[in-house]
Write a protein that holds these residues in place. Structure first.
Motif, PDB file in Angstrom:
ATOM      1  N   LEU A 246      48.240  35.775  35.840  1.00  0.00           N
ATOM      2  CA  LEU A 246      47.106  35.268  36.588  1.00  0.00           C
ATOM      3  C   LEU A 246      45.845  35.858  35.973  1.00  0.00           C
ATOM      4  O   LEU A 246      45.903  36.812  35.203  1.00  0.00           O
ATOM      5  CB  LEU A 246      47.194  35.648  38.063  1.00  0.00           C
ATOM      6  CG  LEU A 246      48.363  35.087  38.891  1.00  0.00           C
ATOM      7  CD1 LEU A 246      48.151  35.398  40.363  1.00  0.00           C
ATOM      8  CD2 LEU A 246      48.545  33.605  38.692  1.00  0.00           C
ATOM      9  N   VAL A 247      44.702  35.292  36.328  1.00  0.00           N
ATOM     10  CA  VAL A 247      43.444  35.805  35.771  1.00  0.00           C
ATOM     11  C   VAL A 247      43.250  37.266  36.154  1.00  0.00           C
ATOM     12  O   VAL A 247      42.753  38.064  35.360  1.00  0.00           O
ATOM     13  CB  VAL A 247      42.252  34.949  36.235  1.00  0.00           C
ATOM     14  CG1 VAL A 247      40.939  35.553  35.769  1.00  0.00           C
ATOM     15  CG2 VAL A 247      42.375  33.530  35.693  1.00  0.00           C
ATOM     16  N   SER A 248      43.651  37.642  37.363  1.00  0.00           N
ATOM     17  CA  SER A 248      43.498  39.036  37.796  1.00  0.00           C
ATOM     18  C   SER A 248      44.332  39.980  36.928  1.00  0.00           C
ATOM     19  O   SER A 248      43.867  41.065  36.555  1.00  0.00           O
ATOM     20  CB  SER A 248      43.906  39.175  39.263  1.00  0.00           C
ATOM     21  OG  SER A 248      45.239  38.737  39.464  1.00  0.00           O
ATOM     22  N   ILE A 249      45.563  39.598  36.603  1.00  0.00           N
ATOM     23  CA  ILE A 249      46.413  40.410  35.728  1.00  0.00           C
ATOM     24  C   ILE A 249      45.829  40.445  34.317  1.00  0.00           C
ATOM     25  O   ILE A 249      45.822  41.495  33.653  1.00  0.00           O
ATOM     26  CB  ILE A 249      47.846  39.853  35.702  1.00  0.00           C
ATOM     27  CG1 ILE A 249      48.477  39.948  37.093  1.00  0.00           C
ATOM     28  CG2 ILE A 249      48.690  40.583  34.675  1.00  0.00           C
ATOM     29  CD1 ILE A 249      48.747  41.352  37.566  1.00  0.00           C
ATOM     30  N   TYR A 250      45.333  39.304  33.868  1.00  0.00           N
ATOM     31  CA  TYR A 250      44.714  39.248  32.536  1.00  0.00           C
ATOM     32  C   TYR A 250      43.500  40.175  32.470  1.00  0.00           C
ATOM     33  O   TYR A 250      43.317  40.896  31.477  1.00  0.00           O
ATOM     34  CB  TYR A 250      44.304  37.810  32.229  1.00  0.00           C
ATOM     35  CG  TYR A 250      43.668  37.624  30.872  1.00  0.00           C
ATOM     36  CD1 TYR A 250      44.440  37.349  29.755  1.00  0.00           C
ATOM     37  CD2 TYR A 250      42.288  37.721  30.704  1.00  0.00           C
ATOM     38  CE1 TYR A 250      43.864  37.187  28.508  1.00  0.00           C
ATOM     39  CE2 TYR A 250      41.699  37.562  29.469  1.00  0.00           C
ATOM     40  CZ  TYR A 250      42.490  37.289  28.368  1.00  0.00           C
ATOM     41  OH  TYR A 250      41.906  37.133  27.124  1.00  0.00           O
ATOM     42  N   MET A 251      42.686  40.167  33.509  1.00  0.00           N
ATOM     43  CA  MET A 251      41.516  41.045  33.542  1.00  0.00           C
ATOM     44  C   MET A 251      41.935  42.510  33.508  1.00  0.00           C
ATOM     45  O   MET A 251      41.330  43.331  32.798  1.00  0.00           O
ATOM     46  CB  MET A 251      40.700  40.756  34.808  1.00  0.00           C
ATOM     47  CG  MET A 251      39.978  39.426  34.796  1.00  0.00           C
ATOM     48  SD  MET A 251      39.463  38.894  36.456  1.00  0.00           S
ATOM     49  CE  MET A 251      38.643  40.368  37.049  1.00  0.00           C
ATOM     50  N   TYR A 252      42.964  42.862  34.279  1.00  0.00           N
ATOM     51  CA  TYR A 252      43.438  44.251  34.317  1.00  0.00           C
ATOM     52  C   TYR A 252      43.905  44.703  32.934  1.00  0.00           C
ATOM     53  O   TYR A 252      43.530  45.791  32.461  1.00  0.00           O
ATOM     54  CB  TYR A 252      44.569  44.358  35.340  1.00  0.00           C
ATOM     55  CG  TYR A 252      45.245  45.702  35.372  1.00  0.00           C
ATOM     56  CD1 TYR A 252      44.721  46.749  36.117  1.00  0.00           C
ATOM     57  CD2 TYR A 252      46.416  45.928  34.650  1.00  0.00           C
ATOM     58  CE1 TYR A 252      45.334  47.990  36.147  1.00  0.00           C
ATOM     59  CE2 TYR A 252      47.040  47.160  34.675  1.00  0.00           C
ATOM     60  CZ  TYR A 252      46.502  48.187  35.419  1.00  0.00           C
ATOM     61  OH  TYR A 252      47.123  49.417  35.434  1.00  0.00           O
ATOM     62  N   ASN A 253      44.739  43.891  32.294  1.00  0.00           N
ATOM     63  CA  ASN A 253      45.251  44.265  30.976  1.00  0.00           C
ATOM     64  C   ASN A 253      44.142  44.330  29.936  1.00  0.00           C
ATOM     65  O   ASN A 253      44.106  45.238  29.096  1.00  0.00           O
ATOM     66  CB  ASN A 253      46.322  43.259  30.533  1.00  0.00           C
ATOM     67  CG  ASN A 253      47.608  43.395  31.325  1.00  0.00           C
ATOM     68  OD1 ASN A 253      47.998  44.502  31.681  1.00  0.00           O
ATOM     69  ND2 ASN A 253      48.262  42.282  31.610  1.00  0.00           N
ATOM     70  N   THR A 254      43.234  43.358  29.977  1.00  0.00           N
ATOM     71  CA  THR A 254      42.144  43.326  29.000  1.00  0.00           C
ATOM     72  C   THR A 254      41.235  44.540  29.143  1.00  0.00           C
ATOM     73  O   THR A 254      40.803  45.137  28.145  1.00  0.00           O
ATOM     74  CB  THR A 254      41.324  42.035  29.160  1.00  0.00           C
ATOM     75  OG1 THR A 254      42.182  40.908  29.012  1.00  0.00           O
ATOM     76  CG2 THR A 254      40.217  41.950  28.122  1.00  0.00           C
ATOM     77  N   ALA A 255      40.953  44.935  30.380  1.00  0.00           N
ATOM     78  CA  ALA A 255      40.029  46.047  30.614  1.00  0.00           C
ATOM     79  C   ALA A 255      40.674  47.400  30.364  1.00  0.00           C
ATOM     80  O   ALA A 255      40.086  48.254  29.680  1.00  0.00           O
ATOM     81  CB  ALA A 255      39.493  45.977  32.042  1.00  0.00           C
ATOM     82  N   PHE A 256      41.871  47.623  30.897  1.00  0.00           N
ATOM     83  CA  PHE A 256      42.435  48.974  30.901  1.00  0.00           C
ATOM     84  C   PHE A 256      43.540  49.195  29.882  1.00  0.00           C
ATOM     85  O   PHE A 256      43.902  50.344  29.621  1.00  0.00           O
ATOM     86  CB  PHE A 256      42.962  49.302  32.305  1.00  0.00           C
ATOM     87  CG  PHE A 256      41.894  49.255  33.353  1.00  0.00           C
ATOM     88  CD1 PHE A 256      40.893  50.221  33.407  1.00  0.00           C
ATOM     89  CD2 PHE A 256      41.859  48.220  34.268  1.00  0.00           C
ATOM     90  CE1 PHE A 256      39.898  50.163  34.362  1.00  0.00           C
ATOM     91  CE2 PHE A 256      40.864  48.164  35.241  1.00  0.00           C
ATOM     92  CZ  PHE A 256      39.882  49.131  35.279  1.00  0.00           C
ATOM     93  N   SER A 257      44.083  48.126  29.308  1.00  0.00           N
ATOM     94  CA  SER A 257      45.070  48.290  28.238  1.00  0.00           C
ATOM     95  C   SER A 257      44.438  48.112  26.866  1.00  0.00           C
ATOM     96  O   SER A 257      44.767  48.838  25.929  1.00  0.00           O
ATOM     97  CB  SER A 257      46.229  47.295  28.415  1.00  0.00           C
ATOM     98  OG  SER A 257      46.919  47.529  29.628  1.00  0.00           O
ATOM     99  N   TYR A 258      43.531  47.128  26.763  1.00  0.00           N
ATOM    100  CA  TYR A 258      42.904  46.838  25.476  1.00  0.00           C
ATOM    101  C   TYR A 258      41.461  47.333  25.398  1.00  0.00           C
ATOM    102  O   TYR A 258      40.813  47.160  24.348  1.00  0.00           O
ATOM    103  CB  TYR A 258      42.944  45.329  25.201  1.00  0.00           C
ATOM    104  CG  TYR A 258      44.330  44.749  25.317  1.00  0.00           C
ATOM    105  CD1 TYR A 258      45.406  45.319  24.630  1.00  0.00           C
ATOM    106  CD2 TYR A 258      44.579  43.642  26.116  1.00  0.00           C
ATOM    107  CE1 TYR A 258      46.683  44.794  24.747  1.00  0.00           C
ATOM    108  CE2 TYR A 258      45.848  43.111  26.242  1.00  0.00           C
ATOM    109  CZ  TYR A 258      46.897  43.687  25.548  1.00  0.00           C
ATOM    110  OH  TYR A 258      48.157  43.171  25.670  1.00  0.00           O
ATOM    111  N   MET A 259      40.959  47.920  26.496  1.00  0.00           N
ATOM    112  CA  MET A 259      39.613  48.514  26.523  1.00  0.00           C
ATOM    113  C   MET A 259      38.526  47.514  26.139  1.00  0.00           C
ATOM    114  O   MET A 259      37.576  47.835  25.461  1.00  0.00           O
ATOM    115  CB  MET A 259      39.549  49.742  25.605  1.00  0.00           C
ATOM    116  CG  MET A 259      40.591  50.804  25.889  1.00  0.00           C
ATOM    117  SD  MET A 259      40.398  51.516  27.542  1.00  0.00           S
ATOM    118  CE  MET A 259      38.949  52.530  27.279  1.00  0.00           C
ATOM    119  N   GLN A 260      38.663  46.274  26.576  1.00  0.00           N
ATOM    120  CA  GLN A 260      37.665  45.237  26.312  1.00  0.00           C
ATOM    121  C   GLN A 260      37.025  44.836  27.645  1.00  0.00           C
ATOM    122  O   GLN A 260      37.295  43.763  28.187  1.00  0.00           O
ATOM    123  CB  GLN A 260      38.300  44.036  25.619  1.00  0.00           C
ATOM    124  CG  GLN A 260      38.890  44.353  24.260  1.00  0.00           C
ATOM    125  CD  GLN A 260      39.588  43.159  23.623  1.00  0.00           C
ATOM    126  OE1 GLN A 260      39.933  42.193  24.299  1.00  0.00           O
ATOM    127  NE2 GLN A 260      39.795  43.220  22.325  1.00  0.00           N
TER     128      GLN A 260
END
Length: 296
Positions: A246-260
């Motif tokens: 989902l967009v929420s999961i995508y946002m979480y991974n993008t922000a805190f896993s990939y630091m973007q």
């Protein structure tokens, strides 16, 4: 200062705490998110010094297949969960309306709402377990082969939708119950005198008079569904997967896993625009006549 001016000043002084809270935690937060969405910020440096990249974050999102998959999943999840919850809540509210022991049954339906989402997700994960879950055992007794509910890409999202609908049924049911209480009994008395059937009474009286309640539940339900994170995270995992993304999961991974963070906030802005558009669309459709126009 005039008396009216003093009264206005006093009113604003009393309102100042909530206005300050609104300004800091909404206006500033939204403005900051929109600003950072145009920057390449990795949270390791000051956001002021982060390079400005314009629309690059937004363009990269729509070229990312994981984001497109997450956006489609989010739309499907929000629409199905919201409309199914509202429809089921209406029928449950009517089934329990003014029947003996209705308070106990309402508590049973409302209990999942006061249960932490983490606990709900964990319990249902055990129920869905393919080896020792109650659901597969029950299907086995009926001669039906069990399913890998949370690992089969075709079943995982519908399985989580069922949990979301079940756990979110309580509040709409109570609100519909309050809406039913607000309908004057004289309307139903007149319908009985005219010989109207229960179905016709429901279509011609109950549904139109519940229009404001239905609108409120649809708008708030969609807004909440767009932001669903906890159930997906607990039951589907945070690992990138096109089936549970989902967009929420995508946002979480993008922000805190990939630091973007800039790209993650760009996704949040897109989600905000979609949520705003659907809310305005719902308000406009009901302003034109809504449910009443179908039964005129």
């Amino acid at each position: 200062m005039t008396r009216k001016g003093k009264e206005n000043l006093t009113a604003y002084l009393f309102l100042s705490p909530i206005l300050l809270f609104f300004a800091v935690f909404f206006c500033f937060a939204v403005g900051f998110s929109i600003l950072i969405s145009f920057k390449d910020w990795n949270m390791l440096v000051s956001p002021i010094g982060a390079p400005f990249v314009g629309l690059s974050n937004y363009l990269s999102l729509f070229s990312d297949p994981m984001f497109r998959s997450g956006l489609l999943n989010t739309v499907v999840f929000a629409l199905i969960v919201t409309f199914a919850s509202v429809i089921l809540a209406l029928f449950v509210a009517m089934a329990l309306y003014k029947v003996r022991g209705s308070a106990v049954w309402r508590f049973v339906f409302f209990a999942p709402m006061i249960t932490p989402a983490v606990a709900v997700g964990k319990i249902w994960s055990y129920l869905y377990n393919p080896s020792y879950g109650v659901i597969n055992h029950t299907l086995g007794w009926l001669g039906i082969p069990g399913k890998a509910w949370l690992s089969d890409p075709k079943l995982v999202l519908p399985s989580i939708m069922i949990v979301a609908i079940w756990s979110g049924l309580g509040v709409p049911m109570l609100i519909f119950t309050a809406g039913l209480d607000s309908i004057p009994s004289s309307y139903y008395d007149a319908a009985r005198i005219d010989g109207s059937s229960k179905f016709r009474t429901f279509i011609s009286i109950t549904l139109p008079l519940l229009k404001p309640t239905t609108l409120f539940l649809l708008v708030t339900g969609l807004i909440n569904a767009w932001q669903t994170f906890d159930l997906i995270y607990i039951m589907g995992g945070a690992a990138p997967s096109s089936s549970t993304q989902l967009v929420s999961i995508y946002m979480y991974n993008t922000a805190f896993s990939y630091m973007q963070m800039g790209k993650a906030l760009a996704a949040s802005v897109i989600l905000f625009v979609i949520s705003l558009f659907t809310t305005l669309l719902a308000l406009r459709s009901f302003r034109k006549g809504g449910l009443e126009s179908y039964y005129a």
